[in-house]
Each structure stands twice: as C-alpha cells, then as structure tokens.
Design a protein around this motif. Structure first.
Motif, PDB file in Angstrom:
ATOM      1  N   VAL A 257       0.956  -1.223  -0.194  1.00  0.00           N
ATOM      2  CA  VAL A 257      -0.021  -0.243   0.066  1.00  0.00           C
ATOM      3  C   VAL A 257       0.941   1.382   0.208  1.00  0.00           C
TER       4      VAL A 257
ATOM      5  N   LEU B  22       0.598   5.441  -0.318  1.00  0.00           N
ATOM      6  CA  LEU B  22      -0.714   6.717  -0.265  1.00  0.00           C
ATOM      7  C   LEU B  22       0.388   8.114  -0.336  1.00  0.00           C
TER       8      LEU B  22
ATOM      9  N   GLY C  15      -7.436  10.335   5.211  1.00  0.00           N
ATOM     10  CA  GLY C  15      -6.964   8.501   4.324  1.00  0.00           C
ATOM     11  C   GLY C  15      -6.066   8.050   5.391  1.00  0.00           C
ATOM     12  N   ARG C  16      -4.814   8.772   5.644  1.00  0.00           N
ATOM     13  CA  ARG C  16      -3.795   8.493   6.703  1.00  0.00           C
ATOM     14  C   ARG C  16      -4.818   7.624   7.842  1.00  0.00           C
TER      15      ARG C  16
ATOM     16  N   TYR D 124       1.957   0.756   5.216  1.00  0.00           N
ATOM     17  CA  TYR D 124       1.747   1.851   3.736  1.00  0.00           C
ATOM     18  C   TYR D 124       3.467   2.771   3.955  1.00  0.00           C
TER      19      TYR D 124
ATOM     20  N   GLU E 104       4.231   6.548   2.654  1.00  0.00           N
ATOM     21  CA  GLU E 104       3.764   7.708   2.046  1.00  0.00           C
ATOM     22  C   GLU E 104       4.366   8.539   1.140  1.00  0.00           C
TER      23      GLU E 104
ATOM     24  N   LEU F 101      -4.367   6.213  -3.731  1.00  0.00           N
ATOM     25  CA  LEU F 101      -4.017   4.979  -2.875  1.00  0.00           C
ATOM     26  C   LEU F 101      -3.929   3.982  -3.994  1.00  0.00           C
TER      27      LEU F 101
ATOM     28  N   TYR G  44     -10.587  10.175  -1.912  1.00  0.00           N
ATOM     29  CA  TYR G  44     -11.042   9.553  -0.611  1.00  0.00           C
ATOM     30  C   TYR G  44     -12.242   8.828  -0.603  1.00  0.00           C
TER      31      TYR G  44
ATOM     32  N   TRP H 125     -12.370   2.170   0.043  1.00  0.00           N
ATOM     33  CA  TRP H 125     -10.949   2.349   0.375  1.00  0.00           C
ATOM     34  C   TRP H 125     -11.202   1.207   1.217  1.00  0.00           C
TER      35      TRP H 125
END
Length: 198
Positions: free
Chosen positions: A67, A69, A81-82, A92, A94, A118, A128, A133
């Motif tokens: 994943v 972001l 989203g975070r 994930y 970033e 994402l 988002y 998600w």
C-alpha cells in the motif's frame, strides 16, 4: 530447483543513468565510469525492515499487495485517508507531493494530480472514500482491526521524486552557467508486479 533460484533472487538490479540522461536497468554491474546505483532506496529498505516486524499473515498480504499513499500538506482528505490506514493497522509507505517534479510524476503515474491517491498492489484509487478504500483493503486481505506489534514504527513520508544530493549542491565556478539537465522522476518501485486485480 528452489536452491538454484536463490542466487538469482539475491542478485542486485542496477539503475544506470547514461550521459544523455537515459535511464536503464540491468542485473550486471556497470563499468566504474558509469553513473549507477543499486535499485532500492533508503525508503524501500526502511519499509522492508519495518515489514520484517509484522505478523506472518500481515507480512504476506503486505508483500503481495503493498500500500502506497500519495499526499500533500494541508490536504484534509489525505489526513482522513492516513487516519483510516493507521486505525486499521495497515503498513504503508507515504509519498509526498510538494514540488513540480512530484506533480509531474504523479500525473504520469495516475493520469491526474488530484490527491489523495492510493495504490494497493497495482490497483489505483483516486480520491478518498472510506467505503471504497475499506472495500479494496478487505478484498486484498488486510485485517479489519490492527494487529501491528507495539514496537512497529511507520516509515517516514518521503518525496515522490528523490533529488540527488549532488544535483542540489551546485558547484561554485566562474564559468557561465549552462542550463541544468532536467530531473528525471523515478516511479515508485513495484514490489509486486502481479498486483491486485478485481
């Protein structure tokens, strides 16, 4: 057969930048005078070491469907989203979009510059939506509640386009300056080429 494959998997891949700025990849080390470095940035190594701490089932899902972001500062949907990823305990990486080069690389990657963006394996999700998600994370096999160990530390966010230190430090000379060569953005490494398909 498995023992024969081990040395092949352990070989490195080299990113080679030619004099014309063209980037190529090879499993053979280049001559000493060529600008090359092993593929696998410090961020990728940090993510790999962070994933080593994960429970086995989560580590398997994260290696199959990594994943990533993509965010920017002052982006409320990016924060939402975070928060979703953090609350579910999703490992994930970033990538931050702060420069024009970052924006150009994001546009090449996603087709547009809207954030958040994402990726779950090769699946791309633009914007988002909590429900969307969650649906994709569930389909990939990520747990619905965090199973991260207490000592787990998330990798720090990093820019999408890494600027080489040598390019940042301009040499001081008395010669007239020539136009700088354009920075060639590097797409994030694909940890799992097969990705996730629905």
């Amino acid at each position: 057969m498995g023992l024969v494959a081990v040395p092949v998997m352990a070989q490195g891949v080299y990113r080679i930048v030619g004099p014309d700025g063209r980037v190529t990849y090879s499993d053979q080390p280049p001559p000493a005078h060529v600008n090359a470095r092993p593929v696998g940035s410090a961020t990728a190594n940090t993510v790999a070491s962070a994933n080593a701490q994960l429970p086995f089932a989560l580590r398997q899902v994260a290696s199959r469907y990594p994943v990533t972001l993509y965010t920017s500062t002052d982006c409320a949907p990016c924060n939402s989203g975070r928060n979703l990823l953090n609350s579910r305990g999703i490992p994930y990486s970033e990538k931050t979009i702060t420069t024009a080069q970052d924006s150009e690389a994001l546009k090449r990657l996603s087709g547009e510059t809207s954030l958040p963006f994402l990726t779950i394996g090769s699946q791309q999700i633009k914007g988002y939506s909590d429900a969307e998600w969650t649906q994709f994370l569930d389909a990939a096999g990520y747990p619905q509640q965090s199973v991260l160990p207490s000592q787990y530390r998330r990798p720090a966010p990093s820019p999408l386009v890494a600027v080489e230190a040598a390019q940042r430090a301009a040499p001081v000379t008395n010669r007239p300056q020539t136009p700088a060569e354009p920075v060639v953005p590097v797409a994030p490494p694909v940890l799992n080429p097969s990705g996730i398909r629905f």
